[in-house]
Design an enzyme around this catalytic site. Structure first.
Site, PDB file in Angstrom:
ATOM      1  CB  SER A 131      -1.306   6.386   1.252  1.00 23.94           C
ATOM      2  OG  SER A 131      -2.063   7.530   1.590  1.00 23.94           O
ATOM      3  CG  HIS A 163      -1.660   1.305   1.405  1.00 20.88           C
ATOM      4  ND1 HIS A 163      -2.772   1.621   0.660  1.00 20.88           N
ATOM      5  CD2 HIS A 163      -1.438   2.362   2.235  1.00 20.88           C
ATOM      6  CE1 HIS A 163      -3.224   2.817   1.023  1.00 20.88           C
ATOM      7  NE2 HIS A 163      -2.430   3.279   1.979  1.00 20.88           N
TER       8      HIS A 163
END
Length: 229
Positions: free
Chosen positions: A172, A170
């Site tokens: 971000s 992930h």
């Protein structure tokens, strides 16, 4: 008398420096030993060190001289909800650094061949020279990862195949709308060695996202990477 004392003190310091420099020149430099894939990922029994030990993952670096001739003052996205409406007075110069760690949390899974690792990488783009924006961080990218790694000892095409695995990744920037950017992917990896050479190949598949902030991110970041050492 003070001048004589000063001259003798200067000569003593100079001779000490000359001696120490001479020692450094004549001594052999330390031998640099690069890590094998087994040492990096604790594949062989001799290299296993147990769980919950903090190790480096991706390279650590810091630079205060990153320059761009055209900084992105108004970030846009193919998704209109994530396009910034106003410009920001970013500088052409900024600092950039990366920190990256990994740790093994489960060892010898799947009949003794698999290990489960967690990792965290952070990249910072710092407008340290920009007093107008109070030296703000333009971007902070957070990248946690969970990896399942298997040790091998095969020899296809003259290479020694040492590791294969898969990970969930992930990435971000942790910002609010409309500057928010994040995506998820499944990354496959394979590590091979030959003589004193090592290559790690990492292709990935992007996971679908209902609120897609980066519809065409793969066209810019790519679909795989390879590391040769």
């Amino acid at each position: 008398m003070d001048k004589v004392r000063l001259i003798f003190s200067f000569l003593f310091i100079l001779s000490s420096l000359t001696y120490s420099l001479g020692q450094e020149i004549t001594e052999k430099p330390p031998k640099i030993i690069s890590q094998t894939l087994s040492q990096r990922w604790e594949l062989d029994s001799i290299d296993k060190k147990g769980t919950f030990r903090l190790n480096y993952y991706k390279p650590f670096y810091i630079t205060a001289g990153r320059w761009s001739n055209s900084p992105n003052l108004i970030p846009q996205s193919e998704n209109p909800d994530y396009s910034v409406p106003e410009t920001s007075p970013y500088n052409n110069y900024e600092a950039k650094f990366q920190l990256s760690f990994k740790s093994k949390v489960l060892q010898s899974m799947f009949w003794g061949h698999g290990d489960l690792w967690i990792a965290y990488t952070q990249v910072a783009h710092w407008q340290i020279f920009n007093t107008e924006l109070s030296r703000t961080f333009r971007e902070l990218n957070y990248e946690p990862e969970v990896m399942l790694n298997f040790g091998l000892n095969a020899n296809p095409l003259g290479f020694r195949w040492r590791t294969v695995g898969v990970s969930f990744n992930h990435q971000s920037n942790g910002q609010d709308l409309p500057r928010s950017r994040s995506w998820n992917r499944v990354i496959f990896h394979a590590g091979l060695e030959k003589d004193r050479w090592m290559i790690v190949i990492r292709p990935w598949i992007r996971l679908p996202d209902e609120e897609d902030e980066n519809p065409l991110v793969m066209d810019f970041i790519g679909r795989a990477e390879a590391t040769l050492a």
